[in-house]
Design a protein around this motif. Structure first.
Motif, PDB file in Angstrom:
ATOM      1  N   LEU A  23      14.073  -3.731 -30.138  1.00  0.00           N
ATOM      2  CA  LEU A  23      13.181  -4.882 -30.082  1.00  0.00           C
ATOM      3  C   LEU A  23      12.627  -5.246 -31.458  1.00  0.00           C
ATOM      4  N   VAL A  24      12.322  -4.248 -32.261  1.00  0.00           N
ATOM      5  CA  VAL A  24      11.836  -4.516 -33.624  1.00  0.00           C
ATOM      6  C   VAL A  24      12.887  -5.292 -34.410  1.00  0.00           C
ATOM      7  N   SER A  25      14.154  -4.955 -34.234  1.00  0.00           N
ATOM      8  CA  SER A  25      15.223  -5.643 -34.969  1.00  0.00           C
ATOM      9  C   SER A  25      15.431  -7.073 -34.486  1.00  0.00           C
ATOM     10  N   LEU A  26      14.876  -7.410 -33.321  1.00  0.00           N
ATOM     11  CA  LEU A  26      15.022  -8.758 -32.746  1.00  0.00           C
ATOM     12  C   LEU A  26      13.779  -9.621 -32.945  1.00  0.00           C
ATOM     13  N   ALA A  27      12.899  -9.202 -33.834  1.00  0.00           N
ATOM     14  CA  ALA A  27      11.632  -9.914 -34.012  1.00  0.00           C
ATOM     15  C   ALA A  27      11.819 -11.356 -34.441  1.00  0.00           C
ATOM     16  N   PHE A  28      12.958 -11.702 -35.014  1.00  0.00           N
ATOM     17  CA  PHE A  28      13.211 -13.069 -35.483  1.00  0.00           C
ATOM     18  C   PHE A  28      13.507 -14.038 -34.339  1.00  0.00           C
ATOM     19  N   ALA A  29      13.833 -13.531 -33.152  1.00  0.00           N
ATOM     20  CA  ALA A  29      14.203 -14.394 -32.031  1.00  0.00           C
ATOM     21  C   ALA A  29      13.003 -15.193 -31.534  1.00  0.00           C
ATOM     22  N   ASP A  30      13.271 -16.338 -30.924  1.00  0.00           N
ATOM     23  CA  ASP A  30      12.201 -17.192 -30.406  1.00  0.00           C
ATOM     24  C   ASP A  30      11.611 -16.645 -29.117  1.00  0.00           C
ATOM     25  N   GLU A  31      12.380 -15.866 -28.397  1.00  0.00           N
ATOM     26  CA  GLU A  31      11.857 -15.094 -27.270  1.00  0.00           C
ATOM     27  C   GLU A  31      12.765 -13.890 -27.075  1.00  0.00           C
ATOM     28  N   ALA A  83      20.379  -2.020 -25.594  1.00  0.00           N
ATOM     29  CA  ALA A  83      19.209  -1.280 -26.076  1.00  0.00           C
ATOM     30  C   ALA A  83      19.574  -0.271 -27.156  1.00  0.00           C
ATOM     31  N   ASP A  84      20.814   0.201 -27.186  1.00  0.00           N
ATOM     32  CA  ASP A  84      21.217   1.164 -28.208  1.00  0.00           C
ATOM     33  C   ASP A  84      21.836   0.493 -29.434  1.00  0.00           C
ATOM     34  N   GLU A  85      21.625  -0.810 -29.570  1.00  0.00           N
ATOM     35  CA  GLU A  85      22.090  -1.564 -30.730  1.00  0.00           C
ATOM     36  C   GLU A  85      20.903  -2.123 -31.506  1.00  0.00           C
ATOM     37  N   ARG A  86      21.116  -2.324 -32.826  1.00  0.00           N
ATOM     38  CA  ARG A  86      20.097  -2.942 -33.672  1.00  0.00           C
ATOM     39  C   ARG A  86      20.771  -4.008 -34.529  1.00  0.00           C
ATOM     40  N   VAL A  87      20.075  -5.124 -34.747  1.00  0.00           N
ATOM     41  CA  VAL A  87      20.558  -6.173 -35.643  1.00  0.00           C
ATOM     42  C   VAL A  87      20.184  -5.786 -37.071  1.00  0.00           C
ATOM     43  N   ASP A  88      21.175  -5.684 -37.972  1.00  0.00           N
ATOM     44  CA  ASP A  88      20.829  -5.301 -39.335  1.00  0.00           C
ATOM     45  C   ASP A  88      20.311  -6.517 -40.114  1.00  0.00           C
ATOM     46  N   ALA A  89      19.777  -6.269 -41.307  1.00  0.00           N
ATOM     47  CA  ALA A  89      19.119  -7.325 -42.083  1.00  0.00           C
ATOM     48  C   ALA A  89      20.089  -8.437 -42.446  1.00  0.00           C
ATOM     49  N   ALA A  90      21.330  -8.081 -42.768  1.00  0.00           N
ATOM     50  CA  ALA A  90      22.304  -9.092 -43.150  1.00  0.00           C
ATOM     51  C   ALA A  90      22.645 -10.014 -41.982  1.00  0.00           C
ATOM     52  N   LEU A  91      22.767  -9.458 -40.795  1.00  0.00           N
ATOM     53  CA  LEU A  91      23.058 -10.288 -39.626  1.00  0.00           C
ATOM     54  C   LEU A  91      21.863 -11.166 -39.283  1.00  0.00           C
ATOM     55  N   ALA A  92      20.647 -10.619 -39.346  1.00  0.00           N
ATOM     56  CA  ALA A  92      19.454 -11.431 -39.089  1.00  0.00           C
ATOM     57  C   ALA A  92      19.381 -12.599 -40.058  1.00  0.00           C
ATOM     58  N   ALA A  93      19.709 -12.368 -41.332  1.00  0.00           N
ATOM     59  CA  ALA A  93      19.684 -13.441 -42.328  1.00  0.00           C
ATOM     60  C   ALA A  93      20.757 -14.485 -42.032  1.00  0.00           C
ATOM     61  N   ALA A  94      21.947 -14.036 -41.594  1.00  0.00           N
ATOM     62  CA  ALA A  94      23.020 -14.971 -41.277  1.00  0.00           C
ATOM     63  C   ALA A  94      22.652 -15.852 -40.086  1.00  0.00           C
ATOM     64  N   PRO A 159      28.450 -12.776 -40.980  1.00  0.00           N
ATOM     65  CA  PRO A 159      28.307 -11.535 -41.758  1.00  0.00           C
ATOM     66  C   PRO A 159      27.189 -10.668 -41.188  1.00  0.00           C
ATOM     67  N   GLY A 160      27.148  -9.408 -41.642  1.00  0.00           N
ATOM     68  CA  GLY A 160      26.183  -8.466 -41.097  1.00  0.00           C
ATOM     69  C   GLY A 160      26.776  -7.743 -39.915  1.00  0.00           C
ATOM     70  N   ALA A 161      25.953  -6.955 -39.229  1.00  0.00           N
ATOM     71  CA  ALA A 161      26.491  -6.126 -38.150  1.00  0.00           C
ATOM     72  C   ALA A 161      25.425  -5.734 -37.147  1.00  0.00           C
ATOM     73  N   LEU A 162      25.903  -5.397 -35.956  1.00  0.00           N
ATOM     74  CA  LEU A 162      25.108  -4.668 -34.981  1.00  0.00           C
ATOM     75  C   LEU A 162      25.313  -3.177 -35.252  1.00  0.00           C
ATOM     76  N   LEU A 163      24.228  -2.437 -35.330  1.00  0.00           N
ATOM     77  CA  LEU A 163      24.300  -0.998 -35.545  1.00  0.00           C
ATOM     78  C   LEU A 163      24.185  -0.321 -34.185  1.00  0.00           C
TER      79      LEU A 163
END
Length: 259
Positions: A23-31, A83-94, A159-163
């Protein structure tokens, strides 16, 4: 905001160990919407603490669960993350850099996979990519297990990845091994496939050799040996369950939960 508005969707059941980092990695989402399959741990509490909207639905299969949840989302684009995946910084930026009207209907995301704390770069996991960001009105999930998004005319990559950290402990792997082996055996049975001793004898070593030799599992060191060996054992369990169903009928799949 210049990018399209995005709803992040996270399916859960008893994910209290994984959910917070996701959830922390998804903070950029609108919901953020968590569709929960009647968890008995702190999953729902953690979701609400992080501002997620929680929907509860009894689980039947992964596609039905996700398609039902897609209809409840507030925004036109969906980002589906386990739930066992995280959006990395590069993917969030993309994602943040997407135009308001993206040229594609959906985007395929690279996925980096870990096994017992080590990143696996071979063993059949190399080049893993999943279609997870898409227009809700264009795509839907299909498949009872290992479900995929279908119906998209234009698909691109970001670009970027799901971890991805699916197996942090041996217990994680054991639990999922039985879950997926049972589900795969059930699907094979209902598709008309049958099993016997020959399949149980031949198919597991074929799986091991393909992953360990042809797909370079030996390059992943000890983790590669373990992963390839356990994957071969999962194939044995699948065909053993299918053999049992071949002999006694599909009722074996409801005899109770495997360990």
């Amino acid at each position: 905001m210049t990018r399209p508005r995005i709803s992040a969707l996270v399916p859960t059941r008893n994910e209290e160990r994984n959910l917070e980092e996701c959830l922390v990695s998804l903070a950029f989402a609108d919901e953020i919407v968590v569709v929960d399959s009647e968890s008995t741990d702190r999953t729902v509490e953690i979701a609400r603490t992080h501002g997620a909207r929680v929907l509860v639905r009894r689980f039947d299969d992964w596609s039905s669960q996700k398609n039902w949840a897609l209809a409840q989302l507030a925004h036109p684009w969906a980002l589906c993350v386990d739930a066992d995946e995280r959006v990395d910084a590069a993917l969030a930026a993309a994602i943040a850099a997407l135009p308001p009207e993206p040229p594609a209907d959906g985007y395929r995301l690279a996925r980096h996979n870990w096994f017992l704390g080590r990143r696996i770069q071979h063993s059949g996991w190399r080049g893993d990519a999943v279609l997870r960001l898409f227009r809700r009105d264009a795509g839907r999930f299909e498949g009872a297990i290992h479900e995929q998004v279908t119906g998209l005319a234009r698909v691109a990559s970001l670009p970027g990845a799901l971890l991805h950290h699916p197996y942090r402990t041996w217990g994680d792997y054991e639990r999922k091994l039985w879950q997926y082996a049972r589900a795969n055996a059930r699907m094979a049975y209902h598709a008309g496939r049958r099993s016997g001793p020959l399949a149980m004898l031949v198919r597991p070593p074929v799986r091991f050799l393909r992953m360990y030799v042809a797909q370079g599992g030996f390059l992943d060191g000890g983790a590669g040996v373990a992963l390839c060996g356990l994957s071969a054992f999962a194939v044995f369990v699948k065909y053993a369950l299918l053999w049992d169903a071949t002999s006694r009928g599909p009722g074996v799949f409801t005899d109770g939960e495997a360990p």
